[in-house]
Structures are given as structure tokens and as C-alpha cells.
Design an enzyme around this catalytic site. Structure first.
Site, PDB file in Angstrom:
ATOM      1  N   GLU A 137      30.450  -1.382  14.897  1.00 15.13           N
ATOM      2  CA  GLU A 137      31.841  -0.876  14.887  1.00 15.13           C
ATOM      3  C   GLU A 137      32.030   0.277  13.913  1.00 15.13           C
ATOM      4  O   GLU A 137      33.128   0.468  13.361  1.00 15.13           O
ATOM      5  CB  GLU A 137      32.824  -2.025  14.562  1.00 15.13           C
ATOM      6  CG  GLU A 137      32.753  -3.158  15.562  1.00 15.13           C
ATOM      7  CD  GLU A 137      33.617  -4.374  15.186  1.00 15.13           C
ATOM      8  OE1 GLU A 137      34.524  -4.228  14.350  1.00 15.13           O
ATOM      9  OE2 GLU A 137      33.371  -5.461  15.733  1.00 15.13           O
TER      10      GLU A 137
ATOM     11  N   GLU B 194      30.653  -8.181  21.144  1.00 10.29           N
ATOM     12  CA  GLU B 194      31.641  -9.139  20.617  1.00 10.29           C
ATOM     13  C   GLU B 194      32.863  -9.054  21.508  1.00 10.29           C
ATOM     14  O   GLU B 194      33.366  -7.958  21.774  1.00 10.29           O
ATOM     15  CB  GLU B 194      32.113  -8.764  19.200  1.00 10.29           C
ATOM     16  CG  GLU B 194      31.155  -9.037  18.090  1.00 10.29           C
ATOM     17  CD  GLU B 194      31.727  -8.598  16.734  1.00 10.29           C
ATOM     18  OE1 GLU B 194      32.958  -8.678  16.518  1.00 10.29           O
ATOM     19  OE2 GLU B 194      30.928  -8.166  15.903  1.00 10.29           O
TER      20      GLU B 194
END
Ligand SMILES: *[C@@H]1O[C@H](CO)[C@@H](O)[C@H](O)[C@H]1NC(C)=O
Ligand SMILES: *[C@@H]1O[C@H](CO)[C@@H](O)[C@H](O)[C@H]1NC(C)=O
Ligand SMILES: *[C@@H]1O[C@H](CO)[C@@H](O)[C@H](O)[C@H]1NC(C)=O
Ligand SMILES: *[C@@H]1O[C@H](CO)[C@@H](O)[C@H](O)[C@H]1NC(C)=O
Ligand SMILES: *[C@@H]1O[C@H](CO)[C@@H](O)[C@H](O)[C@H]1NC(C)=O
Ligand SMILES: *[C@@H]1O[C@H](CO)[C@@H](O)[C@H](O)[C@H]1NC(C)=O
Length: 468
Positions: free
Chosen positions: A311, A402
Site C-alpha cells: 500500500e 487484502e
């Protein structure tokens, strides 16, 4: 935030064959907006203006005789600067669409939607407002061309275990999705309550480095990885890398959240600017610490899908806080050091940002991925999938590394969102009931499209029991 559109398939009322159709805004149902004609160049008999209030909408009604996926385009004019609109199909979900400033009539892509048989609605909602809408166009989405992905690892010295792993992922890509769950306790909850065991276990290298172990943290994630591998499963590791120094360690920003940008003044850019900097040395020390753990996996013949610096583009972790260049630089250092200094050849390298300016490049990435959380939305996350497809021109396998809410297999297939695996985050996300109901989890886990631990046995030797 998900950018799935829920608009479904339409066809012309007279025919069951899907075709491209343009719908004029001035002929749709208008609420709080009006028809204008003063800006020349529009199609039809006018355009719609006056988007200035949150409740302003245009609603198109579209009859469809077949269920089919469509590409949506919006024709607009943007004399008042860059704006966003919101597009909602059949009153569910919704997608924010960028309408860049322009002084002429311009057509932009606005996502995809699956039309139902019968009546469908597509609503344009104000969002930022201050744009002019001429029309929308729906075209049947093209069937995706066969994937062009490589299953040759970027590390030329990759070992047989890593090769078997990427090869297996390639063999199921576009045909099935592997189920996955972060954290061993959460995975066991799935086994107990859903009745199937995920094929992939997600683990974390977080609690091995000095800035955490010196404050009392400890980890058995490597033991868990070896155990799950013995059960015939596939393992993926993320690394919530606590900054090696500069942790605030206050009540608001405790040391254990030291991977967050707002919990440390550690500066990746200055640390990497000079290899003699003390903070550069600390970063290398952390990498070496992690390398020693990864060597235990290599020695135990456990290949992993490795997702470091995840991320990054979100900037909420310190490795992404100074923009793409330092993040890519650290990724390249990590890649080089683990492979060339530490001889780690059991890693399948997974990148986890979508934007092109963050991408370290095809030469150092085996899989691309994204993390997406949208509570209660079980759509296919197809806009993100399509962005990742464009990122590598379909040369790398794509994963949903995720997620919060699981994706419905039927929608994954309808939208051709060929994620190779999903991995649901821990705790509340999997068992709290708000992100995923047990009934839905049971239906997802029992789908033929979703592979579970029992169905991938033997994947390493690619023998008959492993579905592919
Ligand atoms: C859509 O179909 C319904 C009947 O199923 C019909 O009443 C309606 O007029 C149609 N609407 C349009 C826009 O064609
Ligand atoms: C369209 O708008 C852009 C920017 O608003 C302008 O630069 C361009 O000349 C316009 N093109 C035409 C064909 O009018
Ligand atoms: C290393 O990082 C710490 C924490 O951000 C900072 O206080 C220190 O000045 C840095 N050291 C150097 C040599 O840049
Ligand atoms: C490597 O694996 C063997 C068993 O295969 C084990 O006996 C040994 O302790 C391991 N070495 C390391 C460094 O983990
Ligand atoms: C993308 O892939 C296609 C099909 O392999 C190829 O024809 C095209 O040149 C590629 N484009 C880029 C920008 O690499
Ligand atoms: C197939 O896989 C199973 C499970 O890993 C293993 O026990 C078996 O020996 C394998 N058979 C062959 C022919 O490789």
C-alpha cells in the site's frame, strides 16, 4: 472505496442481441437539473445543466432482454474545472467518475456494469456538480483476450519451490480463484464456521525487527508458515515494517503502530540519500533480520508470495510517505539484498500499489496486487482489476492481496475480474458479521470457482489431485 458500477445489461427492446446505444440526458428523468442549449455542439436536442445540489440527479431507465456486461461512457462538458460525478446502477453501489476540465463536448469511460434482464436504472448523481451532461453510451464489453502473463520468475536463481508456486498460480489464473485468509486464528475460524479451509494463509513479518522485539514483541509466524505448508497450503507474507527509529511512542501513536507515517518522524528519503547515513544502516539491519527468518522458510522448502512495502501509494505507511521514488528505491534495495546478498530464492515478489508512477517495474515484480476495503460490497472490484491489468499490459498475474468483504464468484466471472486469489483481513473483517455474513462465506467457499485447501493438495508437484 470500490468503483464498481452496478448498471446491468440492456439491449434494444426489439432485440436480444446486445448493441451500443446512446441515451440522451435531456430525455431522461431529471431532478433538480434543467435542459440547456446555449453551449453548442451537443447531440440530441440539448444537454442537462444545473448540477449544484447534493440531491441533483439524472436517471436513465434501460430495458434489457439479456444479462450482459456493458462499458459505460459519459459525454459531458466541463467549463468550470475538474469535477467528479457519481454513477449508480440499479440503486446499489456507485462509482465516482472523473470529469476533467474541458470546454468542448468530451466522452470519457465511466466503468462497467452488469445489466439485469428487465428494467435497469443508471443514475448520475451530483457529487462535485458543476458540469454539463449530454448523453451516456452503453456498449457490450468485449470478451477479454487470453491473458499474456509470464510464469517465469524475475529472480534468475529462483528455486524449484518458488517456480512451482508461480507455475501453479499461472495454471489456475482466469479459471479459478484461490481463497485466502490473513492470520492463523482467523483461518481456523473459517474452518470451524464455514466448513472449508482457505487455500492461502496470510502472515506478517512485523514482529521480528529490533524496534519491536526490543519493546517486547515476539513472533511465531515462521513456524505457522512451515506448518501450513506441511498441510499443503500456500503462504503469503506482508511486512508491517515498524520504523527502525524515530517512533513517537505516545498514547496516540504507540510504538506498535510504528509502521504508520503518523507514528514516526523517520524519513525514508533522507535515510536512503546516503549509504553512510546511520538510518540507512538501520534499514539494512532490519532487512538482514528479516532475511534470517526467510532463510528458515527456504531451508524448510516453503516458497512464499512476498508482499513488502505494501500500500505504498496510500502514503499512510512511512515507506510511502515521501512519494514514489524513495519507495521504489527501497523496494529495489530490498530485492537486490535478499536475492544477491542473502541468496533467498524462494520468494515470489508481489507489488501492491496500482498507480503507474509507483511501479518498480516488470524486471523486479512477479505478481501485482491491490488491497481494497468496501464494507458489505461483494462486487468484483473490477475497476481496480482493470487498472492493474493496464499497469503491466497483462504480463503479470493479479491478486486481491487484502480485502474486507469477499467477492461473489458469479460477479467475478461476469466482470472477468480474474483475481488469482483473495485474502480477507483478520478478526472483525472475517467473523464480525458486518463485512461478511457466515451464509455468504459458506456460499462463496462452496463455489466451484473458489479453490480451498483440500482442492489444491499436491499443487507443488502439480499432480492429479490439485485442480488446475
Ligand atoms: C421497459 O419495459 C417495460 C415493460 O417491461 C415498459 O413498460 C417500459 O415502457 C419500457 N421502457 C422503456 C424506456 O423502453
Ligand atoms: C477542447 O477543449 C480544450 C481544452 O478545454 C481545448 O484546448 C481544445 O482546443 C478544444 N478542442 C476543440 C476541438 O474545440
Ligand atoms: C535518523 O532518523 C531519526 C528519526 O527520524 C532522526 O531523528 C535522525 O536525525 C536521523 N539520523 C540521521 C543521521 O539522519
Ligand atoms: C534446515 O532444515 C533442517 C531440516 O530439513 C533442519 O535440521 C535445520 O535445523 C534447518 N536449518 C536452519 C538454519 O533452519
Ligand atoms: C501490450 O500487449 C499487446 C499484446 O501482447 C501488444 O500487442 C502491445 O504492443 C503491448 N503494449 C505495450 C505498451 O507494451
Ligand atoms: C501427489 O500429491 C500428494 C499430496 O502432496 C502426495 O502425497 C503424492 O505423493 C503426490 N503424488 C505424486 C505422483 O507426485
Amino acid at each position: 472505496m470500490i468503483s464498481r458500477l452496478l448498471f446491468g445489461v440492456f439491449t434494444a427492446a426489439s432485440s436480444a442481441v446486445a448493441q451500443t446505444v446512446t441515451y440522451q440526458a435531456e430525455s431522461a428523468a431529471l431532478s433538480g437539473v434543467t435542459v440547456g442549449t446555449s453551449v453548442a455542439g451537443y447531440s440530441g436536442t440539448g444537454y442537462v445543466e444545473g448540477f449544484d445540489t447534493a440531491t441533483d440527479t439524472i436517471t436513465f431507465t434501460i430495458n434489457s432482454t439479456v444479462a450482459q456486461l456493458y462499458d459505460l461512457q459519459i459525454t459531458y462538458n466541463g467549463p468550470y474545472g475538474d469535477k467528479y460525478t457519481n454513477v449508480v446502477l440499479n440503486s446499489a453501489g456507485g462509482s465516482r467518475v472523473s470529469l476533467p476540465a474541458t470546454t468542448n463536448w468530451t466522452t470519457v469511460p465511466a466503468g462497467q456494469g452488469l445489466l439485469n434482464v428487465g428494467s435497469n436504472s443508471i443514475q448520475i448523481q451530483n457529487n462535485w456538480g458543476w458540469y454539463l451532461i449530454d448523453a451516456i453510451t452503453l456498449s457490450p464489453s468485449a470478451k477479454r483476450a487470453p491473458h499474456q502473463v509470464t510464469t517465469t520468475l524475475v529472480n534468475k536463481n529462483a528455486n524449484a519451490d518458488a517456480k512451482a508456486l508461480l507455475s501453479y498460480l499461472g495454471s489456475i489464473y482466469g479459471k479459478y480463484i484461490l481463497s485466502g485468509q490473513q492470520d492463523r486464528d482467523s483461518l481456523d475460524w473459517v474452518t470451524t464456521n464455514v466448513g472449508k479451509t482457505p487455500a492461502i494463509l496470510g502472515l506478517d513479518l512485523m514482529d521480528y525487527t529490533d524496534s519491536r522485539t526490543s519493546r517486547g514483541a515476539s513472533s511465531t509466524e515462521i513456524e505457522k508458515a512451515i506448518a501450513f505448508s506441511k498441510e499443503g497450503g500456500i503462504v503469503t507474507f506482508v511486512w508491517h515494517w515498524g520504523a527502525p527509529t524515530g517512533l513517537y511512542d505516545t498514547a496516540d501513536h504507540p510504538w506498535y503502530s510504528g509502521f504508520y507515517t503518523d507514528a514516526t518522524d523517520f524519513n525514508i528519503e533522507t535515510a536512503l540519500a546516503d549509504t553512510t547515513n546511520a538510518n540507512y544502516t538501520l534499514l539494512m539491519h532490519d532487512i538482514d533480520t528479516i532475511a534470517n527468518q526467510l532463510k528458515r522458510l527456504q531451508n524448510a522448502s516453503v516458497p512464499i508470495i512476498f508482499r513488502p512495502l505494501h500500500e505504498a501509494e496510500g502514503a499512510w505507511f512511512w515507506w510511502g510517505a515521501k512519494g514514489p521514488e524513495p519507495a521504489k528505491k527501497l523496494y529495489n534495495i530490498l530485492y537486490d539484498r535478499l536475492i544477491n546478498m542473502h541468496g533467498l530464492n524462494n520468494l515470489v515478489w508481489e507489488w501492491n500499489s496500482v498507480k503507474a508512477e509507483w511501479y518498480p517495474g516488470n524486471a523486479v515484480v512477479d505478481i501485482v496486487s491491490a488491497d481494497t476495503y468496501s464494507q458489505g460490497d461483494h462486487g468484483p472490484i473490477s475497476a481496480t482489476y482493470n487498472n492493474l491489468l493496464a499497469l503491466t499490459n497483462d504480463t503479470k498475474i493479479i491478486a486481491a492481496a487484502e480485502i474486507g468483504s469477499v467477492m461473489e464468484p458469479a460477479q467475478l466471472q461476469a466482470y472477468q475480474a480474474d483475481w488469482v486469489y483473495f485474502c480477507v483481513w483478520t478478526g472483525e473483517y472475517i467473523y464480525g458479521g458486518t463485512w461478511n455474513s457466515v451464509d455468504l462465506l459458506k456460499s462463496v467457499y462452496s463455489s466451484d470457482y473458489v479453490l480451498t485447501l483440500d482442492e489444491i493438495q499436491g499443487w507443488k508437484s502439480r499432480n492429479a489431485t490439485a485442480r488446475k
